[in-house]
Design an enzyme around this catalytic site. Structure first.
Site, PDB file in Angstrom:
ATOM      1  N   HIS A 468      34.472  39.008  30.465  1.00  0.00           N
ATOM      2  CA  HIS A 468      34.492  38.284  31.453  1.00  0.00           C
ATOM      3  C   HIS A 468      36.156  36.706  31.536  1.00  0.00           C
ATOM      4  CE1 HIS A 468      33.659  35.975  35.553  1.00  0.00           C
ATOM      5  NE2 HIS A 468      34.800  35.091  34.872  1.00  0.00           N
ATOM      6  N   GLU A 469      35.979  36.603  30.991  1.00  0.00           N
ATOM      7  CA  GLU A 469      36.993  35.499  30.160  1.00  0.00           C
ATOM      8  C   GLU A 469      38.316  36.536  29.685  1.00  0.00           C
ATOM      9  OE1 GLU A 469      37.152  32.473  31.310  1.00  0.00           O
ATOM     10  OE2 GLU A 469      35.261  32.815  31.063  1.00  0.00           O
ATOM     11  N   HIS A 472      39.255  37.233  33.502  1.00  0.00           N
ATOM     12  CA  HIS A 472      40.614  36.588  33.616  1.00  0.00           C
ATOM     13  C   HIS A 472      42.468  37.314  32.756  1.00  0.00           C
ATOM     14  CE1 HIS A 472      38.238  34.415  36.201  1.00  0.00           C
ATOM     15  NE2 HIS A 472      37.390  33.931  35.747  1.00  0.00           N
ATOM     16  N   HIS A 475      44.805  39.689  34.291  1.00  0.00           N
ATOM     17  CA  HIS A 475      45.351  39.028  34.746  1.00  0.00           C
ATOM     18  C   HIS A 475      46.870  38.736  34.846  1.00  0.00           C
ATOM     19  CE1 HIS A 475      44.545  38.495  39.609  1.00  0.00           C
ATOM     20  NE2 HIS A 475      45.310  39.385  39.325  1.00  0.00           N
TER      21      HIS A 475
END
Length: 678
Positions: A468-469, A472, A475
C-alpha cells in the site's frame, strides 16, 4: 552558525541536523521568500509562467527542502528538543502560508496570467497549476476584508498548533504505558515471535527477567489476537482504546478531548469565513466529490449493502465462541481473539504461521519484481547515504539504466517513532532550465524488527501494508510531470490519492504475485499450495465486519464536520453512527476518537471517506488486469502512463476514464470484498 538546513544539498544531511538549526533556518527562508515575492510583484507588470510560477516554485521548493526532513525526523526519531523546535515553527509556517494565500497583488498577477494570451500557450498541466492556484487563493481568504483575513490567519495558525499537540499526546500516551509480565503462563497462546519480541523489549528497558508489553502495534496486536489470558487482553485493550483521554491510565495528562472540541470549532469558523456552510463543504472544494450529500449517499449505500452480512458474520462469531469455547458474552477484547480461533477452525491458517514465508528481504525483492513486470522499472540499493537511523535503507528507482526517483525505507517499530505506516515526500520532481530534480520519497512502516538471529518476518497483513505505502511512493516517484504543484501526488484530489496504493495491494492476493513475494526464510521454499489455498480462501473472512468498521470511521468524521454546531457532543455523534452502521459496539469507556490522528492531526478531516471511494477506483482498475492478465505488460504500461506518470496534472476522473474506458462502478469492490447483496 553553519546551518545544514540552509545548504542546497541533493538529499537531506540527516546526521548534521540538530534541533537548534530548525527555527533559525525556517525564519531565514521565510524572510527571504517574503522579500522575494515583494520584489517579484514590483518588478513585473505583466506576468508569464517564467516570471511568475517558475520563480515561486523555486522559493517554495527551498522551504520544502528545509522543512521536510524536520517534519520527518519529528515523526521517526522524536525527542523533546526536536519536538519543541518543530512546534515553534508551526505558527511561523502557517502565518507565511496564509499571508501568501491572501496576497491580493499576487492573486491579481495569477488572474492576469489566466486571462492573457500567454495562458493559451501553456500546456494542460501548466493550466491546471494556474487554475488550482486561483482556487487556493480563494480558499485562503484572498477576497476577505482585512479584519476577516486576520481572523482567518489566526485560525489557521492555532489549528496547526492544536493538531500537532493532538499528535504529540497520542505518541506520549502510547509510550507511557507498559506492562512487565513475569510469569510466562500469563502469555499462554502467544506465538514465539511475539514472545521473543516482548523479551527483547524487556531487555532493552533494563529488565533482567520477564516480557514487556507496550501499546505499539507489533506488541498490542499479538496480545489481542492470540493471548489466552482474558484479563490481560482486557487490560491491554482498555489502555489502548483510552489513549489520550480522561479514561486513560494517565488520567487527563494527555487528554485530547478539549483539543478535539477546539479543532472542530475552529475548522467550522474557518469554513464559515469563506462562505461555506460547514467544514465538510470546505473540504470538498479540493476533492472529486461534488457535495456532502453525494458523500453521505455513497457511504450510507455501502453500509446498507454491507451491514446484513456483517451482522451475520458477528452472529457466527458469537455462536462459535459460545459453542466451542463456552463464552456466553463476547466483549470488545474478545473479538480479535475468537475471530482468530474461528479463522483457524474454518481455514486452518493464521497470520502468525505465515510469517516464516514472508521474510522482509524476500518481500521487498518480490515487490520490486512485481513492479518491474508491471511498469518496466528496476531498483538498486545505494550505500553510504546519510540516514536518520541505522535500520533505514535507500534505493534508486531506474528506467532504462537511468535514475528517475529515489526513496528511503524505514520498516521497523521503535521507541520515539510515531505508529502506523505512511509515505511522504522528501523531494518533489520539477524541471528548471533543463535541470531535473528527481522525486524522493520516505516510506515508513512499524513492523516487528528482527529478533536475535532471526530475520524480520512479516505477517501477510504487513505485506499488504508495505505494498500500500509503496503504491503511494510509486505515484510520487514515477511522475513525468515537470511542475511541482501537480507533480506526483501534488495536486491530486484527496479522494483519489489512495488509488495507486490500494491498487498495488491486489498483487498480494494473486497466486502469481505471491510466488514472487514469498519464500521460507530458512529454505526459500515457496508458500505451500495448501497454505496458499487457505490464505486466499480466508481473504474475505469477516470482510463485511471490516467494511462497516471503516464506514463507522468515515461517517463519524464526515458528520462531525458536516453537522457541527457549537457545543456538539462528539461522543454522541460517534454513538449515533455506531447505532446506524456498527455491529460491534465498544464499551462505554472506549475513546477511539481521542487517538484518531487521521482526522485530528492528519490530512483526512472530512475526507476519511476517501479510503472507501479509492477502493472503488482501485478495485475497478484492477478488474481490467483480471480481464487481461495480472502481469499484462501493455495494461501495466497504460496504468503507468495514465495514472502514475500524470500525477495531479489532470482531473482524476479524466485519468481514470482514460485508463478504464468508462467511469468507475462499485461492483468490483463488493465482489473483491466478498460482500453478497441479499
Amino acid at each position: 552558525m553553519n546551518n545544514p538546513l540552509l545548504d542546497p544539498t541533493e538529499l537531506p544531511p540527516f546526521s548534521r541536523i540538530k534541533p537548534e538549526h530548525v527555527k533559525p533556518a525556517i525564519e531565514q527562508i521565510i524572510r527571504d521568500n517574503e522579500s522575494f515575492v515583494d520584489g517579484l510583484l514590483q518588478d513585473n507588470k505583466e506576468f508569464s509562467w517564467d516570471t511568475l510560477q517558475l520563480p515561486l516554485d523555486t522559493i517554495n521548493d527551498k522551504l520544502s527542502k528545509a522543512w521536510s526532513p524536520v517534519g520527518h525526523m519529528n515523526a521517526v526519531v522524536n525527542s523533546e528538543d526536536l519536538r519543541e523546535a518543530y512546534n515553534a515553527c508551526l505558527p511561523l509556517l502557517s502565518e507565511y502560508s496564509t499571508k501568501l494565500g491572501q496576497n491580493r497583488a499576487l492573486f491579481e498577477a495569477y488572474q492576469q496570467l489566466s486571462n492573457s494570451d500567454a495562458f493559451g500557450t501553456l500546456d494542460a498541466a501548466q493550466k491546471k497549476v494556474i487554475r488550482d492556484q486561483l482556487r487556493d487563493f480563494r480558499l485562503a481568504g484572498v477576497a476577505l476584508p482585512d479584519d476577516k483575513k486576520e481572523q482567518f490567519k489566526e485560525l489557521k495558525k492555532t489549528l496547526s498548533e492544536l493538531t500537532s499537540q493532538f499528535s504529540d499526546n497520542v505518541l506520549d500516551a502510547t509510550m507511557a504505558w507498559t506492562k512487565l509480565i513475569e510469569n510466562k503462563e500469563d502469555l499462554a497462546g502467544m506465538p514465539d515471535s511475539a514472545l521473543a519480541g516482548a523479551k527483547q523489549l524487556a531487555e532493552a528497558k533494563g529488565h533482567q527477567q520477564g516480557w514487556l508489553i507496550n501499546l505499539d502495534f507489533p506488541s498490542f496486536f499479538p496480545v489481542m489476537t492470540y493471548c489466552d489470558n482474558r484479563a490481560l487482553r482486557q487490560e491491554v485493550y482498555t489502555a489502548y482504546s483510552t489513549r489520550a483521554s480522561d479514561q486513560g491510565p494517565d488520567g487527563s495528562k494527555f487528554d485530547n478531548s478539549e483539543k478535539i472540541n477546539e479543532i472542530l470549532k475552529l475548522r467550522h469558523q474557518l469554513a464559515g469565513l469563506l462562505g461555506f456552510k460547514n467544514y465538510a463543504e470546505y473540504s470538498l472544494a479540493t476533492k472529486m466529490a461534488d457535495d456532502p450529500g453525494q458523500v453521505m449517499a455513497f457511504l450510507e449505500d455501502l453500509a446498507r449493502r454491507s451491514k446484513p452480512q456483517a451482522e451475520q458474520e458477528l452472529a457466527e462469531l458469537q455462536a462459535f465462541a459460545k459453542d466451542e469455547c463456552g463464552l456466553e458474552l463476547l466483549q470488545a477484547w474478545d473479538i480479535g481473539y475468537y475471530s482468530e480461533k474461528l479463522r483457524q477452525a474454518r481455514y486452518a491458517i493464521s497470520q502468525e504461521e505465515l510469517r516464516p514465508w514472508f521474510p522482509a528481504e524476500k518481500v521487498i525483492s518480490g515487490m520490486f519484481e512485481v513492479t518491474s513486470r508491471l511498469f518496466g522499472i528496476h531498483f538498486e540499493q545505494a550505500e553510504g547515504i546519510d540516514c536518520w537511523h541505522p535500520d533505514v535503507r535507500f534505493y534508486n528507482v531506474c528506467s532504462d539504466s537511468k535514475i528517475i526517483g529515489r526513496f528511503y525505507l524505514d520498516l521497523y517499530a521503535r521507541e520515539n517513532k510515531r505508529g502506523g505506516a505512511w509515505m511522504d515526500e522528501c523531494r518533489v520532481r520539477r524541471v528548471t532550465h533543463d535541470q531535473v530534480q528527481l522525486p524522493v520519497a520516505y516510506l515508513t512502516c512499524n513492523f516487528t524488527p528482527p529478533v536475535g538471529s532471526k530475520p524480520a518476518l512479516l505477517t501477510h497483513d504487513e505485506v499488504v501494508t508495505l505494498f500500500h505505502e509503496f503504491g503511494h511512493g510509486l505515484h510520487h516517484m514515477l511522475t513525468k510531470v515537470d511542475y511541482a504543484p501537480v507533480s506526483g501526488i501534488n495536486g491530486v484530489a484527496w479522494d483519489a490519492v489512495e488509488l495507486p496504493s490500494q491498487f498495488m495491494e491486489n498483487w498480494c492476493w494473486e497466486k502469481e504475485g505471491l510466488a514472487l513475494i514469498s519464500g521460507h526464510y530458512e529454505t526459500n521454499e515457496p508458500l505451500p499450495s495448501d497454505k496458499l489455498k487457505k490464505l486466499l480462501a480466508a481473504r474475505n473472512f469477516q470482510s463485511a465486519m471490516m467494511m462497516v468498521r471503516q464506514l463507522e470511521f468515515s461517517l463519524f468524521d464526515f458528520r462531525l464536520h458536516k453537522d457541527y454546531q457549537e457545543g456538539i457532543n462528539v461522543q454522541d455523534v460517534l454513538n449515533k453512527v455506531r447505532n446506524q452502521v456498527a455491529v460491534v459496539i465498544p464499551p462505554v469507556f472506549n475513546r477511539f476518537q481521542n487517538s484518531f490522528s487521521h482526522i485530528f492531526a492528519g490530512g483526512y478531516a472530512a475526507g476519511y471517506y476517501s479510503y472507501k471511494w479509492a477502493e472503488v477506483l482501485s478495485a475497478d482498475a484492477f478488474s481490467r488486469f483480471e480481464e487481461e492478465g495480472i502481469f499484462n505488460e501493455a495494461t501495466g504500461r497504460v496504468f503507468l502512463n495514465e495514472i502514475l506518470e500524470k500525477g495531479g496534472s489532470a482531473e482524476p476522473m479524466e485519468l481514470f476514464v482514460n485508463f478504464r474506458g468508462r467511469e468507475p462502478k462499485i461492483d468490483a469492490l463488493l465482489r473483491h470484498s466478498g460482500i453478497l447483496e441479499s
